[in-house]
Design an enzyme around this catalytic site. Structure first.
Site, PDB file in Angstrom:
ATOM      1  CG  ASP A  43      22.906 -12.463  79.046  1.00 56.21           C
ATOM      2  OD1 ASP A  43      22.983 -12.480  80.205  1.00 56.21           O
ATOM      3  OD2 ASP A  43      22.001 -11.906  78.427  1.00 56.21           O
ATOM      4  NE  ARG A  86      21.144 -10.549  81.320  1.00 52.60           N
ATOM      5  CZ  ARG A  86      20.695  -9.630  80.421  1.00 52.60           C
ATOM      6  NH1 ARG A  86      19.920  -8.645  81.060  1.00 52.60           N
ATOM      7  NH2 ARG A  86      20.570  -9.803  78.952  1.00 52.60           N
TER       8      ARG A  86
END
Length: 254
Positions: A178, A180
């Site tokens: 991830d 983000r």
């Protein structure tokens, strides 16, 4: 209408949010009537442009609406995507507001793909915000595929069809699970609201990001649903490998 008239109309709708590493140009609010399951609901829509290049920061953040309009055609914004936020109710003054940080999902949000639950989460969170009376849905354009982008996501899907799970596929393509980042969205949220927010999420990383920023977080509201044979493994992977909080028994709906 001449350029002076255009600038006058836009000046009150353009705000700058300054940060240490990057800054943001925020445009809005703009009245946006939305069809939400057959009912027209009026949101206030904002869009923002992150400005990280130091030269652009000096030029754009100190600019008037007139100079920004003159530069728009040179920024080539259609080659990228910009994030935005839908606001419902009195976000600034209400005692508590629901907030959803929603990562763009081209396949789920637009095409209605059943390989994930993103489209369901997008529309369900909008309904939750309206039913609550106040809130904001952030639509984060650079978060496709947990930050790897649409083209890379397409390749990850091919690997998943050969047996890899979501995390394994991302790793095989050279990405972290991830990638983000929520800093820009949190900066806009803090600009729009200082009072407590309740985050609609199953992902503790989103909750941690808000808390670490100093945002006033009242709590979390889970968002599960639209579970099917096509996304059961994907949802289990999010829980078992990515740390999502399980508030739902997948077996109950299969």
């Amino acid at each position: 209408m001449n350029q002076k008239d255009v600038a006058t109309l836009l000046n009150d709708k353009i705000q700058t949010i300054r940060g240490e590493q990057s800054s943001t140009i925020l445009v809005g609010p703009i009245k946006l009537p939305v069809n939400l399951e057959g009912e027209t609901v009026v949101f206030q829509w904002y869009c923002w442009l992150p400005v990280r290049d130091e030269t652009d920061r000096q030029d754009l953040l100190n600019a008037t609406a007139d100079t920004i309009v003159k530069r728009l055609s040179t920024l080539n914004l259609a080659e990228g995507q910009q994030s935005s936020v839908l606001v419902y109710g009195d976000l600034q003054q209400s005692e508590n507001a629901l907030v959803r940080m929603h990562s763009i999902c081209h396949t789920g949000d637009i095409f209605g793909s059943k390989r994930c639950d993103c489209g369901f989460q997008l529309h369900q969170s909008m309904k939750m915000i309206v039913e609550h009376g106040t809130g904001a849905l952030f639509y984060l354009a650079n978060h496709e595929g947990r930050g790897i982008g649409l083209f890379s996501k397409a390749m990850a899907y091919i690997l998943q069809e050969e047996g890899l799970d979501t995390v394994e596929a991302n790793h095989q393509l050279g990405f972290e699970d991830d990638t983000r980042n929520y800093a820009d969205a949190i900066g806009v949220l803090r600009h729009l609201r200082q009072k407590p927010v309740t985050l609609i999420t199953n992902n503790p990383k989103k909750l941690d990001a808000l808390k670490k920023s100093g945002m006033n977080v009242a709590g979390r509201m889970p968002l599960w649903g639209d579970v099917s044979q096509y996304n059961e493994r994907y949802l289990n992977t999010k829980v078992e490998r990515s740390g999502h909080l399980r508030d739902f028994d997948f077996r109950e709906v299969l």
